[in-house]
Design an enzyme around this catalytic site. Structure first.
Site, mmCIF file in Angstrom:
data_model
loop_
_atom_site.group_PDB
_atom_site.id
_atom_site.type_symbol
_atom_site.label_atom_id
_atom_site.label_comp_id
_atom_site.label_asym_id
_atom_site.label_seq_id
_atom_site.Cartn_x
_atom_site.Cartn_y
_atom_site.Cartn_z
ATOM 1 N N GLN A 90 10.680 -8.757 1.129
ATOM 2 C CA GLN A 90 9.424 -8.051 0.880
ATOM 3 C C GLN A 90 8.928 -8.242 -0.546
ATOM 4 O OE1 GLN A 90 10.340 -3.977 1.873
ATOM 5 N NE2 GLN A 90 10.561 -4.404 4.051
ATOM 6 N N HIS A 152 11.813 -2.920 -0.371
ATOM 7 C CA HIS A 152 11.369 -1.630 -0.929
ATOM 8 C C HIS A 152 11.053 -1.714 -2.417
ATOM 9 C CE1 HIS A 152 13.164 0.999 2.548
ATOM 10 N NE2 HIS A 152 12.528 -0.093 2.986
ATOM 11 N N GLU A 246 4.933 9.075 5.422
ATOM 12 C CA GLU A 246 4.411 10.286 4.799
ATOM 13 C C GLU A 246 3.106 10.049 4.043
ATOM 14 O OE1 GLU A 246 8.689 12.526 3.874
ATOM 15 O OE2 GLU A 246 7.221 12.239 2.259
ATOM 16 N N TYR A 256 10.140 14.982 -3.722
ATOM 17 C CA TYR A 256 9.617 14.806 -2.364
ATOM 18 C C TYR A 256 10.711 14.480 -1.334
ATOM 19 C CZ TYR A 256 5.213 15.764 -4.336
ATOM 20 O OH TYR A 256 4.193 16.443 -4.967
ATOM 21 N N TYR A 267 17.592 3.388 11.145
ATOM 22 C CA TYR A 267 17.304 2.366 12.150
ATOM 23 C C TYR A 267 18.389 2.298 13.222
ATOM 24 C CZ TYR A 267 13.714 0.995 8.843
ATOM 25 O OH TYR A 267 12.631 1.003 8.001
#
Length: 373
Positions: A90, A152, A246, A256, A267
């Site tokens: 990513q 991420h 979210e 949070y 997963y």
């Protein structure tokens, strides 16, 4: 009576009651009152889009290129001077934002995955755009520590009204416990000055063992962020695991919850953390289960869709859609999903013409214009 009251108070402290947050009703995706025009294609997993004052566009590609695209989309040029990007998974060249005083300073801000000792991490650089070149390029912020893995990175950049810069990050996937660790910048929203220095009013300035650039913490992977033009408040969307995407408006110093509390599961199907609520941890404004895999967000302010002024648009990677959220203060009062065949929407940006522009995350990625039918 007093004994019963004391017992009830003790019970409430031991097992605090939390209001259940709003869950998306998962509306069906429709074509809506929208038409889609392809402006350009052939991008290599495009990630971020920014409009220049003259209507030309800058597009980041995950493979590490920054492209200068003409207004009509018919021609593009690579921009030189981009910092060295660590690609893979990513990671790559990701978020982009123009300086609020771009007309004067020509500064472009880029977030990207950067290699270094220990692995890699999200970083932010800035440089002055001169024709198709970035000059005087400098890295102004680096995520710490650098760790292994390809996932991420977060990576949206949003300027606040006061000129400070919000940087969203990710927990780097394998390091999720560190989202709760204030000595790292993994899984945090970061707030810095435009030169990379630390604003004196950040919530953890002066706190021993805490990184002073942290604005909020306990986040998983924040790939959408936008400033509400009516309030100046930052809003973010972040990926959950299986369930638990979210919508938040991160406030200074607040936690949070990730990975202690979440509305998703791993997963593998196993439980993550302690549940969906815990004292001292914030509830999301809204969550999706099943997920939409959100990426990119913008508050609409134009005239092409007058009924949608002030509403928040979010890109969906899975199943792929343009998601509209109607807000009333801190509540989502309506959600609609449009364009079921558009593909994986990586970014959504309002253009100077008042239309919405989308990037699709594909090896033959597209830049699309969304207009009223």
């Amino acid at each position: 009576m007093k004994r019963h009251l004391a017992f009830a108070c003790a019970l409430a402290l031991a097992f605090p009651v939390h209001a259940q947050t709003q869950r998306s009703p998962t509306p069906a995706t429709i074509d809506g009152p929208l038409a889609v025009t392809e402006v350009a294609s052939g991008f290599d997993h495009p990630w971020g889009l920014a409009f220049l004052p003259d209507g030309r566009m800058l597009v980041t590609e995950r493979s590490g290129q920054l492209l200068l695209v003409d207004k009509d989309g018919k021609s593009r040029r690579p921009v030189s001077g981009v910092p060295k990007v660590r690609t893979g998974g990513q990671g790559g060249l990701l978020g982009i934002a123009l300086s609020p005083s771009f007309a004067r300073d020509r500064l472009v801000y880029l977030s990207f995955s950067e290699a270094g000792e220990g692995g890699a991490g999200t970083a932010v650089a800035r440089g002055a755009l001169n024709d198709a070149a970035l000059t005087s390029v400098e890295v102004i912020w680096r995520q710490t520590p650098k760790v292994g893995g390809n996932n991420h990175w977060g990576s949206r950049l949003v300027f606040a009204r006061d000129g400070s810069l919000f940087v969203t990050t990710g927990d780097r996937y394998s390091e999720r416990e560190r989202a709760q660790d204030l000595s790292t910048t993994l899984g945090k929203v970061i707030r810095i000055n435009p030169d990379g220095s630390i604003p004196k009013d950040n919530p953890f300035v002066g706190r021993a063992g805490a990184k002073p650039e942290i604005w909020s913490y306990g986040h998983r992977n924040l790939q959408g962020a936008a400033l509400n033009p009516a309030t100046g408040q930052l809003w973010t969307v972040e990926h959950g695991a299986r369930g638990g995407d979210e919508l938040n408006h991160p406030e200074p110093g607040k936690n949070y919850g990730w990975p202690v509390i979440t509305y998703g599961v791993d997963y593998s199907g196993l439980k993550i953390g302690e549940g969906t609520a815990k004292a001292g941890m914030e509830q999301p404004v809204y969550y999706w289960d099943p997920v939409i895999a959100p990426s990119g967000a913008t508050f609409y302010t134009g005239n092409a869709f007058p009924a949608w002024k002030g509403q928040l648009f979010v890109g969906s990677l899975t199943p792929g859609a343009l998601v509209r959220l109607q807000l009333d203060g801190d509540k989502v009062v309506a959600e609609e999903r449009y364009l079921p065949r558009v593909g994986r929407v990586r970014d959504v940006v309002q253009g100077p013409d008042g239309f919405l522009y989308l990037l699709t995350d594909e090896s033959n990625g597209k830049l699309l214009r969304v207009t009223p039918k």
